[in-house]
Design a protein around this motif. Sequence first.
Motif, PDB file in Angstrom:
ATOM      1  N   PHE A  82       0.831  -1.202   0.000  1.00 35.68           N
ATOM      2  CA  PHE A  82       0.000   0.000   0.000  1.00 35.68           C
ATOM      3  C   PHE A  82       0.860   1.244   0.000  1.00 35.68           C
ATOM      4  O   PHE A  82       0.705   2.145  -0.838  1.00 35.68           O
ATOM      5  CB  PHE A  82      -0.928  -0.021   1.221  1.00 35.68           C
ATOM      6  CG  PHE A  82      -1.755   1.221   1.352  1.00 35.68           C
ATOM      7  CD1 PHE A  82      -1.427   2.209   2.262  1.00 35.68           C
ATOM      8  CD2 PHE A  82      -2.852   1.414   0.531  1.00 35.68           C
ATOM      9  CE1 PHE A  82      -2.179   3.357   2.358  1.00 35.68           C
ATOM     10  CE2 PHE A  82      -3.614   2.563   0.623  1.00 35.68           C
ATOM     11  CZ  PHE A  82      -3.287   3.538   1.535  1.00 35.68           C
ATOM     12  N   ARG A  95       1.608   3.880  -2.990  1.00 32.96           N
ATOM     13  CA  ARG A  95       1.143   5.232  -2.706  1.00 32.96           C
ATOM     14  C   ARG A  95       2.267   6.226  -3.013  1.00 32.96           C
ATOM     15  O   ARG A  95       2.050   7.290  -3.598  1.00 32.96           O
ATOM     16  CB  ARG A  95       0.730   5.325  -1.228  1.00 32.96           C
ATOM     17  CG  ARG A  95       0.343   6.730  -0.792  1.00 32.96           C
ATOM     18  CD  ARG A  95       0.592   6.928   0.683  1.00 32.96           C
ATOM     19  NE  ARG A  95       2.019   6.861   0.982  1.00 32.96           N
ATOM     20  CZ  ARG A  95       2.547   6.896   2.194  1.00 32.96           C
ATOM     21  NH1 ARG A  95       1.765   6.984   3.246  1.00 32.96           N
ATOM     22  NH2 ARG A  95       3.842   6.827   2.388  1.00 32.96           N
ATOM     23  N   ASP A  96       3.507   5.861  -2.637  1.00 37.47           N
ATOM     24  CA  ASP A  96       4.630   6.734  -2.909  1.00 37.47           C
ATOM     25  C   ASP A  96       4.882   6.889  -4.401  1.00 37.47           C
ATOM     26  O   ASP A  96       5.239   7.966  -4.883  1.00 37.47           O
ATOM     27  CB  ASP A  96       5.908   6.205  -2.223  1.00 37.47           C
ATOM     28  CG  ASP A  96       5.927   6.551  -0.748  1.00 37.47           C
ATOM     29  OD1 ASP A  96       6.886   6.169  -0.051  1.00 37.47           O
ATOM     30  OD2 ASP A  96       4.983   7.211  -0.289  1.00 37.47           O
ATOM     31  N   ARG A 125       2.523   9.303  -5.625  1.00 37.86           N
ATOM     32  CA  ARG A 125       2.911  10.654  -5.235  1.00 37.86           C
ATOM     33  C   ARG A 125       3.995  11.186  -6.155  1.00 37.86           C
ATOM     34  O   ARG A 125       3.927  12.315  -6.648  1.00 37.86           O
ATOM     35  CB  ARG A 125       3.432  10.654  -3.798  1.00 37.86           C
ATOM     36  CG  ARG A 125       2.351  10.562  -2.766  1.00 37.86           C
ATOM     37  CD  ARG A 125       2.948  10.509  -1.370  1.00 37.86           C
ATOM     38  NE  ARG A 125       1.895  10.498  -0.362  1.00 37.86           N
ATOM     39  CZ  ARG A 125       2.139  10.355   0.936  1.00 37.86           C
ATOM     40  NH1 ARG A 125       3.378  10.233   1.367  1.00 37.86           N
ATOM     41  NH2 ARG A 125       1.138  10.346   1.788  1.00 37.86           N
ATOM     42  N   ARG A 134      -8.682   5.902  -8.956  1.00 37.44           N
ATOM     43  CA  ARG A 134      -7.803   6.936  -9.510  1.00 37.44           C
ATOM     44  C   ARG A 134      -8.464   7.668 -10.665  1.00 37.44           C
ATOM     45  O   ARG A 134      -8.307   8.881 -10.826  1.00 37.44           O
ATOM     46  CB  ARG A 134      -6.493   6.314  -9.979  1.00 37.44           C
ATOM     47  CG  ARG A 134      -5.605   5.854  -8.853  1.00 37.44           C
ATOM     48  CD  ARG A 134      -4.266   5.402  -9.386  1.00 37.44           C
ATOM     49  NE  ARG A 134      -3.518   6.549  -9.878  1.00 37.44           N
ATOM     50  CZ  ARG A 134      -2.567   6.459 -10.815  1.00 37.44           C
ATOM     51  NH1 ARG A 134      -2.285   5.292 -11.352  1.00 37.44           N
ATOM     52  NH2 ARG A 134      -1.905   7.519 -11.188  1.00 37.44           N
TER      53      ARG A 134
END
Lengths: 265, 161, 100
Positions: free
Chosen positions: A58, A62-63, A66, A224
């Motif tokens: 996760f 997520r990074d 980002r 998304r």
Amino acid sequence: MIESQRHSYHLVDPSPWPISGSLGALATTVGGVMYMHSFQGGATLLSLGLIFILYTMFVWWRDVLRESTFEGHHTKVVQLGPRYGFILFIVSEVMFFFALFRASSHSSLAPTVEIGGIWPPKGIAVLDPWEIPFLNTLIPLSSGAAVTWAHHAILAGKEKRAVYALVATVSLALVFTGFQGMEYYQAPFTISDSIYGSTFFLATGFHGFHVIIGTIFSIICGIRQYLGHLTKEHHVGFEAAAWYWHFVDVVRLFLFVSIYWWGGI
Amino acid sequence: MRRRVVSSQQLQYVQRLHKWGAAFRSLNSSPSPSTTPSFQQTTTLFSHSEFLSKNKRVEDLMPIATGHEREELEAELQGRDILEMDYPVGPFGTKEAPAVVKSVYDKRIVGCPGAEGEDEHDVVWFWLEKGKPHECPVCSQYFKLDVVGLGGPPDGHGDDH
Amino acid sequence: MATAMFRSSIRSALRGGALRVTPASKRTLSSHSSVEEEAREASKWEKITYVGIVSCTILAAICLSKGHPHSDEPPAYSYLHIRNKEFPWGPDGLFEVKHH
């Protein structure tokens, strides 16, 4: 400024997720072995390991989101990395399923005398391929059509339609999983019923596992897309999900033909 | 899989090149990639001439673009090559009209592949230094360094602070 | 169909969708199809999806209405119901159901 780094590549900042994922993998494997040999604490370690791996997935991804969508590090050449990489990953998965199919055909093409010299072995009541198995082959096909709809909708800039298309993709996938669970529950044979049961449940089981992974991937893409991350120029994550989904669908087709249909006649 | 792409400005350059019928190349030295005029862009995947004629803004193409991706996109739309990562190609360098190689620092590694067609040779590598034009020992192509950046040594040594 | 889609989507993905330049394209970046063509493709696949959903629903209704025949227990062959080692969670399989 891109000129200050004098190249269009992305040198990633140091991150703890690779080591945390490795520790999670260690805990999962050791815990899994302990559990299977009924050692105390095995189940706990196994669950902890799995939770850790899921957490790492996760935060790591997520990074990536980002760095790419929010910070714009994914230039054209950077996008090639995940593209080629994911294709190679799918190739490795093809190898894995090849092994499972091979295991099945190894036993089914030359059935041993111990199981009666026939395939399916004596005493195995196979499922009618034209009932749930056939339905569960049409459902992923329709889901694949839905993800193609989603892709073209994204390329056409039809953002809302794309969300609907992904909802259709995921819904069909969930229906498939439900029916597959029902099939498992109602099957007259289990994994412990001769080599037929072993190969059947291993192949269909791992396929089902991949369906669940693909479903989660598609759900993320749907979220998304709803949040507006995916544009018609740049949607590598979605393309990866779509490729994976088509791959899972193709495996299902092979499963139906070789294990459900041919394996039962 | 990747297409060689040429912009309308570069198209004229190509025509001139064929007239003079030769090419030189220089490579980025590893510690200090310097900006060089590039002839072929191997990483772009779309046609430049279409871009320049449509004159679109980043907003029209990808409004959520940000950071390096946005800069790359913007430069693409304006027909600029912001990083100039590819090796420079140009007409054969002679003493009167040397092959000019741009560099951020005072020296740069250059490789000479010879002239076009039959006059090609295995790449000869050398350091091209500021104020010291170099002649290729095989084909006598003449190179000159043009410092466009801060200058100084490429490895940064020699700075006392 | 899925294999063809899979293959064609790989091909177009690797090339970044920039192999053929159609002069009628209005959008510059995806030089192989314009927005209008993509929209048409999207509605085509939307219709295919609906056809799929409808046929799957009909088939599902047929399947579920059938019910499955409870065949007799097979003879206790040595290769059936293998329990060389008990499962860590007990005697029954995960999907096994004790009918009696």
